[in-house]
Write a protein that holds these residues in place. Structure first.
Motif, PDB file in Angstrom:
ATOM      1  N   UNK A 178       0.802  -1.212   0.000  1.00 33.60           N
ATOM      2  CA  UNK A 178       0.000   0.000   0.000  1.00 33.60           C
ATOM      3  C   UNK A 178       0.842   1.273   0.000  1.00 33.60           C
ATOM      4  N   UNK A 179       1.921   1.241   0.793  1.00 30.60           N
ATOM      5  CA  UNK A 179       2.709   2.449   1.005  1.00 30.60           C
ATOM      6  C   UNK A 179       3.359   2.949  -0.288  1.00 30.60           C
ATOM      7  N   UNK A 181       2.530   2.152  -3.291  1.00 35.85           N
ATOM      8  CA  UNK A 181       1.480   2.492  -4.248  1.00 35.85           C
ATOM      9  C   UNK A 181       0.934   3.894  -3.968  1.00 35.85           C
ATOM     10  N   UNK A 182       0.649   4.159  -2.698  1.00 40.65           N
ATOM     11  CA  UNK A 182       0.079   5.469  -2.358  1.00 40.65           C
ATOM     12  C   UNK A 182       1.058   6.597  -2.709  1.00 40.65           C
ATOM     13  N   UNK A 183       2.326   6.350  -2.434  1.00 41.06           N
ATOM     14  CA  UNK A 183       3.335   7.380  -2.744  1.00 41.06           C
ATOM     15  C   UNK A 183       3.370   7.670  -4.237  1.00 41.06           C
ATOM     16  N   UNK A 184       3.323   6.597  -5.028  1.00 37.51           N
ATOM     17  CA  UNK A 184       3.372   6.782  -6.474  1.00 37.51           C
ATOM     18  C   UNK A 184       2.096   7.428  -6.995  1.00 37.51           C
ATOM     19  N   UNK A 185       0.966   7.032  -6.428  1.00 33.47           N
ATOM     20  CA  UNK A 185      -0.306   7.637  -6.841  1.00 33.47           C
ATOM     21  C   UNK A 185      -0.289   9.131  -6.542  1.00 33.47           C
TER      22      UNK A 185
END
Lengths: 232, 656
Positions: A178-179, A181-185
């Protein structure tokens, strides 16, 4: 058959086309039988074969080769990380097992190993799965509801650290928790976003992407988790 | 525009004025800090490093009848809870409720910046948009339609070029207007599937009447995103809401075949992209100079040349300018009081000599080394070259568990460890800061260089001095690798925005230099002065001899050094040069080849180089990382000095 595709894949990545002699050497099979097998594979549209030119994989063939590589490397991870088998021994064992591993088992293995990104012996990237999902978080979520409804990718995906200067791609899958992914999003790398590679630093360094009219440098460790569909 | 400056503002009249609070929010490196400095006239660190301003900076100004306090929030990209900066910012905006939030955006990267703006709108913050760096946007061929942007977002937009102060008056004017008049805020409607569920949840939160400090709509979105902190918060008041939000987010991910947080992020970006394409007209531009510079600085051959050039330039600058100035200053000051540690005579005079020496140590650190280095560093940072150097060096730095950014503090470590450790702030995670700081404690700083040159270079020739330097570099690499294995956690990957090149502004650069220098001054001077007075007094009262006797098994037996080195090593804790200067004072001769043999000189220099961070380095380690880390690093230093020193002694005995 999978072994053939694997070998063609490996050789053709290094030198464009795979010659019959090379294939026969790598597989330790007589050139005559290699030619025969290649013809069969060409009939089924797995390879493009011409007697004098050599052999390349078709899209369909590439897909199978990647899938086999994925199974192989996942198995290596499993043998190494879980069963604690020595690094040197995992390759041969995985070579045997890769052909019998079902797709379902492959997906479960990937989830069980928490979506690893490279194999233990030579650090090669594990190709992403062919489920039509955009992240591993999604896979976990879908798994809870049963995976049957998920479609499969038709395109072959490639991680952005493997792209060359000036290549374009559309983000289709981000591996990892999740981490990441969230950073990239947050930085604008949402699934479906078009990116182009401006620079790849040598020696496994970071990649500079043009994304949403800005430039982003992404370290190799993260870049190898982001997969795109290539656009020419 | 501060109250005390003679600016264009009308004379302030505090009696009738209203107190207002302005918060500056926005992505990293969009010029927030520049605006902050321009508005308040106060000092604040700014630079080209994403995620830099971690501390909360506050200032104030007077505008018409208003006394306005300005808070510069850290530069962030989102309101998730992955970094402390994000938590700090969102809590500030929700709980302290500033009268106005000025959202500073980089006009040339509007889409990414609007992603954050949309989240501010979700938070229902009273907003003014400040589109900064429109000069850069213009150079990139972008024409911004201000009205369209205002209409799409329902908030006032002001165009600025902060480094030149353009548009700032207007910015404050419109901020005050928004704060004093209750303007109606526009709601952003997302895609239907998402919007209906947000609405549903928002209404539920409102009917349940739970007091959460955050706006209901924002809570609803965060619940759908699966924000763990918010879920915990809401759960403590009403478990029902959390359950329903879970069902709703499941519905959404079924419809879109994507996890909910990813749907929401995509939706925001889709919205931002839509606004951007309607409000910006992009003209074709020829390859700008900045683009060309970018091409060269990240090129796989030229890029390395430039990176190496920048690093050596920084080093040479520090050494040449530093050495020159420090020589000049020492000479000047030595007329007042001898600079060798005084070890005999009346106690008052000894202590005075200690105090004076401590002061000189501070001056010869700050003026020659710190200021020039910080100045050049700020230039490199502000122009954007540093980002490119970090990009090129990333893969090399990875070998010791750090990424490209860590290179800068390490270079700084060649001048002085204290500002170098201070500069570790440019890295995001504590683990990386710690690893870099550890490596820095071994870097051959100016003082260590002096010891190496004075003990070895002078008496045994430059080859040996260079060998010691090389040994030190290898040690940094090896110990860095060991530390990487020992310190728990994984190194976070590099994600950094590569901002456009710009000509560094002198005022920005000097302010930054001064802010950094100031914090060093406050820390270093008291320690130098007190520390050096105490150690000299201890020595004069003959309290050091017992200690050096206790140390003798180590110094004499294991390291093969004269017993007196125990004292030298203690003196050197305050300031490493004292090892050299102390030896000269104690033996009363400048020819150290008498009291020491060559093997001993090399061993002593090696041990001096490694054995412990100096007092001010230890203090800054404590300040940045706490007692435990500082102690661990110091002990690691001592142990490696003992092991390597002892081995070197035995090895050298054979060679020489």
């Amino acid at each position: 058959m999978e072994d053939y595709l694997k070998v063609v894949h490996k050789i053709s990545r290094e030198e464009e086309v795979a010659s019959t002699t090379k294939i026969s050497k790598a597989l330790r099979v007589a050139p005559a039988s290699v030619t025969e097998m290649l013809k069969k594979l060409a009939e089924k549209d797995y390879v493009k074969y011409s007697p004098y030119h050599g052999t390349t994989l078709t899209k369909k063939g590439l897909k199978i080769a990647e899938k086999t590589a994925r199974k192989h490397r996942l198995l290596e991870r499993f043998l190494h990380d879980v069963l604690k088998i020595d690094n040197i021994k995992v390759h041969e064992q995985a070579c045997e097992m890769e052909h019998t591993l079902s797709d379902d088992a492959e997906e479960s293995l990937c989830r069980f190993l928490k979506h690893p990104d490279s194999c233990p012996d030579d650090g090669k990237i594990i190709p992403p799965c062919d489920l039509k999902i955009s992240s591993c978080a999604e896979c976990v979520q879908l798994h809870k509801r049963g995976l049957e409804e998920v479609g499969k990718h038709k395109q072959n995906l490639i991680s952005i650290n493997k792209l060359k200067d000036g290549q374009f791609g559309k983000i289709s899958f981000i591996r990892g928790g999740h981490k990441v992914l969230q950073r990239l999003l947050d930085m604008g790398l949402t699934p479906g976003t078009r990116i182009s590679v401006l620079r790849v630093a040598p020696l496994g360094g970071p990649v500079v992407l043009a994304v949403r009219s800005s430039k982003l440098a992404i370290g190799n460790g993260i870049a190898k988790k982001v997969f795109v569909e290539i656009e020419e | 525009m501060s109250c005390h400056s003679e600016s264009t503002e009308k004379p302030n009249n505090r009696k009738n004025g209203k107190k207002l609070t302005i918060a500056l929010a926005g992505n990293a490196n969009v010029g927030k800090s520049v605006i902050f400095n321009q508005l308040t006239g106060s000092n604040q660190i700014i630079g080209n490093w994403p995620g830099k301003t971690v501390d909360r900076a506050e200032g104030s100004l007077c505008f018409e009848n208003h006394e306005i306090s300005v808070i510069d929030l850290p530069g962030i990209y989102s309101f998730s809870t992955f970094s402390l900066e994000e938590v700090v910012s969102r809590e500030y905006i929700a709980k302290e409720k500033p009268d106005i939030v000025i959202n500073v955006l980089d006009a040339s990267v509007l889409e990414r910046n609007l992603f954050f703006t949309l989240q501010l709108i979700e938070m229902n913050a009273p907003l003014v948009l400040c589109l900064n760096q429109i000069d850069i946007a213009k150079k990139k061929g972008m024409i911004i339609d201000k009205q369209k942007l205002e209409k799409a977002l329902g908030v006032p937009v002001v165009l600025t070029i902060a480094t030149r102060g353009e548009g700032l008056y207007e910015l404050i004017e419109s901020a005050v207007k928004v704060a004093t008049k209750d303007t109606k805020r526009k709601k952003i409607n997302y895609h239907k599937d998402l919007e209906t569920r947000i609405e549903k949840l928002t209404q539920l939160i409102e009917t349940e009447k739970i007091d959460l400090e955050y706006p209901s709509r924002w809570i609803a979105i965060k619940l759908l995103e699966g924000d763990t902190e918010i879920i915990k918060l809401v759960k403590s008041k009403s478990a029902k809401i959390v359950d329903i939000s879970y069902i709703l987010s499941q519905e959404l991910s079924t419809i879109h075949d994507e996890p909910c947080f990813s749907i929401i992020a995509s939706e925001r970006y889709a919205y931002a992209s839509m606004i951007t394409s309607s409000a910006i007209k992009q003209n074709e531009v020829k390859n700008t100079f900045s683009e060309k510079l970018d091409w060269v600085t990240t090129h796989k051959v030229f890029g390395y040349f430039i990176a190496i050039g920048v690093i050596t330039g920084l080093l040479l600058w520090t050494f040449i300018v530093g050495d020159f100035l420090s020589g000049l200053i020492s000479e000047g000051l030595s007329f007042i009081e001898p600079l060798d540690p005084q070890i005999s005579g009346p106690i008052v005079s000894i202590i005075w000599n200690g105090i004076f020496n401590g002061f000189v140590a501070g001056v010869t650190l700050v003026i020659p080394f710190v200021i020039p280095f910080y100045f050049l560093l700020a230039m490199i940072e502000d122009s954007g070259i540093l980002t490119r150097v970090a990009f090129m060096m990333d893969s090399i730095m990875h070998k010791i568990g750090l990424h490209g950014k860590a290179l800068i503090p390490l270079i700084l470590g060649y001048g002085c460890s204290v500002p170098a450790i201070h500069a570790c702030k440019i890295m995001e995670s504590r683990r990386e800061r710690l690893l870099a700081a550890f490596a820095i404690t071994f870097a051959p700083c100016a003082a260590r260089t002096l010891v190496i040159l004075g003990l070895v270079g002078v008496f045994l020739g430059p080859i040996w001095a260079l060998t010691l330097y090389a040994v030190d570099l290898i040690l940094i690499f090896l110990l860095g690798k060991i530390a990487m294995k020992v310190v728990p956690g994984k190194s976070t990957g590099l994600i950094m925005e590569m901002h456009s090149f710009k000509v560094p502004s002198l005022s920005v650069v000097s302010k930054q230099t001064w802010t950094r220098t100031k914090s060093i001054i406050f820390m270093v001077f008291p320690i130098y002065i007190i520390g050096s007075a105490i150690v000299q007094a201890l020595y004069a009262l003959d309290l050091l001899t017992p200690i050096s006797n206790v140390m003798s098994p180590l110094t004499v037996t294991w390291l093969g050094l004269p017993a007196i080195t125990g004292i030298l090593l203690i003196l050197g804790v305050v300031r490493k040069e004292f090892i050299l200067l102390g030896a000269v004072a104690i033996f009363g001769t400048t020819n150290l080849l008498g009291p020491f043999n060559p093997v001993q000189l090399i061993t002593l220099a090696l041990v001096a180089m490694l054995y412990i961070p100096c007092l001010s380095t230890i203090i800054i380690l404590i300040k940045e990382f706490g007692w435990k880390a500082a102690t661990t690093i110091s002990i690691a230093n001592i142990i490696s000095a003992i092991i390597i020193g002892g081995l070197a002694y035995r090895l050298l005995e054979i060679i020489l």
